[in-house]
Scaffold this active site. Structure first.
Site, PDB file in Angstrom:
ATOM      1  N   HIS A  37       0.856  -1.184   0.000  1.00 49.72           N
ATOM      2  CA  HIS A  37       0.000   0.000   0.000  1.00 49.72           C
ATOM      3  C   HIS A  37       0.892   1.235   0.000  1.00 49.72           C
ATOM      4  CE1 HIS A  37       0.410  -0.844   4.372  1.00 49.72           C
ATOM      5  NE2 HIS A  37       0.209   0.441   4.582  1.00 49.72           N
ATOM      6  N   HIS A  62       1.740   3.663   2.183  1.00 51.27           N
ATOM      7  CA  HIS A  62       2.428   4.236   3.349  1.00 51.27           C
ATOM      8  C   HIS A  62       3.947   4.113   3.227  1.00 51.27           C
ATOM      9  CE1 HIS A  62      -1.321   4.026   6.199  1.00 51.27           C
ATOM     10  NE2 HIS A  62      -1.358   5.035   5.369  1.00 51.27           N
ATOM     11  N   ASP A 121       6.246   2.954   5.132  1.00 55.42           N
ATOM     12  CA  ASP A 121       6.896   1.695   5.506  1.00 55.42           C
ATOM     13  C   ASP A 121       6.690   0.598   4.466  1.00 55.42           C
ATOM     14  OD1 ASP A 121       4.220   1.928   6.311  1.00 55.42           O
ATOM     15  OD2 ASP A 121       4.400   0.403   7.850  1.00 55.42           O
ATOM     16  N   HIS A 160      -6.767  -1.603   6.547  1.00 54.80           N
ATOM     17  CA  HIS A 160      -5.781  -0.636   7.048  1.00 54.80           C
ATOM     18  C   HIS A 160      -5.765   0.615   6.173  1.00 54.80           C
ATOM     19  CE1 HIS A 160      -2.120   0.947   8.783  1.00 54.80           C
ATOM     20  NE2 HIS A 160      -1.550   0.949   7.591  1.00 54.80           N
ATOM     21  N   CYS A 207       0.012  -4.745   6.385  1.00 55.21           N
ATOM     22  CA  CYS A 207      -0.647  -4.069   7.506  1.00 55.21           C
ATOM     23  C   CYS A 207      -2.141  -4.376   7.609  1.00 55.21           C
ATOM     24  CB  CYS A 207      -0.417  -2.569   7.415  1.00 55.21           C
ATOM     25  SG  CYS A 207       1.324  -2.105   7.598  1.00 55.21           S
ATOM     26  N   LYS A 262      -2.864  -8.181  11.648  1.00 52.51           N
ATOM     27  CA  LYS A 262      -2.225  -7.819  12.912  1.00 52.51           C
ATOM     28  C   LYS A 262      -1.573  -9.041  13.566  1.00 52.51           C
ATOM     29  CE  LYS A 262      -3.550  -3.476  13.180  1.00 52.51           C
ATOM     30  NZ  LYS A 262      -2.570  -2.375  13.265  1.00 52.51           N
ATOM     31  N   ASN A 300      -2.465   2.392  13.700  1.00 49.37           N
ATOM     32  CA  ASN A 300      -2.750   3.618  12.971  1.00 49.37           C
ATOM     33  C   ASN A 300      -4.032   3.466  12.147  1.00 49.37           C
ATOM     34  OD1 ASN A 300      -2.710   5.975  11.442  1.00 49.37           O
ATOM     35  ND2 ASN A 300      -1.048   5.282  10.116  1.00 49.37           N
ATOM     36  N   HIS A 332       3.556  -5.744  10.842  1.00 48.97           N
ATOM     37  CA  HIS A 332       4.392  -5.420  11.995  1.00 48.97           C
ATOM     38  C   HIS A 332       4.302  -6.565  13.003  1.00 48.97           C
ATOM     39  CE1 HIS A 332       4.540  -1.273  10.495  1.00 48.97           C
ATOM     40  NE2 HIS A 332       3.230  -1.396  10.296  1.00 48.97           N
TER      41      HIS A 332
END
Length: 243
Positions: free
Chosen positions: A103, A105, A107, A166, A185, A188, A196, A226
């Site tokens: 995506h 973002h 990271d 997300h 993301c 989880k 976020n 993560h």
């Protein structure tokens, strides 16, 4: 007899540990960790300082077969991406044929320019490309509409958008040879909070993960965006978190 029972129990614990601890650290620096999690799949980890969350570990996936490699998500910046590229090409002896941000973002595509600089083509969901252009972010070169299959050596990886969560553009990667899912993301780690939610669709999130679980019922290992890898319990945890 008592000592024998203690030995038997202790041996069982050790065997159980060996069976569940499948990740092997193969590279470590101040900015990058790499773990081998199967014959062909590696997890790369870089670190991002995030306001309100502190230092956050950010995962990506490497699939390496027959001297070719496909990477899901860049490390957080160009310097660390260069470090990852060097390791894959030198240690795995693989040509990197694609980098796939899951995506928009930082990271996920923060190091995209380094991949482009080294002549590595990038592929992303069309909506990711659109948003990257609008926000002045590094822009992936090639787009696809919801689903794409890609060759890596003699094998395939599947890349798919199954719904919002997300973000509005979060995709997943799946390696069918070893039934390993890179959830990014969208997924989880067990025990994590919601994280976020600035760009999230919390109403659709659980349903999107249900679609992932239904589409890929044979999944054995799941890499979240993560935190720690696991099995399908990560999918169930994420569904329950957002129901």
């Amino acid at each position: 007899m008592k000592n024998f029972l203690y030995l038997l129990i202790f041996s069982s614990v050790l065997l159980g540990f060996k069976e569940t601890k499948t990740e092997k650290e193969v590279y470590k620096s101040k900015t990058l960790l790499i773990y081998q999690i199967s014959k062909h799949v590696y997890q790369h980890v870089s670190f991002l300082d995030v306001k309100d969350f502190g230092k956050v570990s950010c995962n990506g996936m490497i699939v390496a077969c027959n001297n070719e490699a496909v990477i899901f998500d860049t490390p957080i910046d160009n310097e660390t991406s260069g470090e990852l590229i060097d390791w894959v090409t030198q240690s795995l002896k693989c040509k990197i044929t694609a980098i796939i941000p899951t995506h928009y973002h930082i990271d996920n595509l923060g190091g995209l320019d380094e991949f482009h600089k080294q002549g590595i083509p990038s592929y992303a969901y069309n909506k990711t490309i659109q948003i990257a252009k609008e926000k002045g972010l590094p822009v992936p070169q090639h787009g696809f509409d919801k689903y794409m299959e890609m060759k890596v050596g003699k094998e395939k990886v599947y890349i798919e958008f199954l719904g919002e969560g997300h973000t509005c553009d979060n995709i997943i990667g799946y390696f069918p040879l070893e039934d390993i899912l890179f959830g990014g993301c969208l997924i989880k780690e067990v025990g994590a909070g919601k994280g976020n939610l600035a760009d999230a669709n919390v109403e659709e999130w659980a349903e999107t993960v249900r679609k992932v679980k239904k589409k890929y019922p044979k999944v054995k290992k799941v890499i979240p965006g993560h935190g720690k890898i696991g099995g399908t319990e990560l999918l169930d945890y994420t569904i329950n978190l957002f129901e």
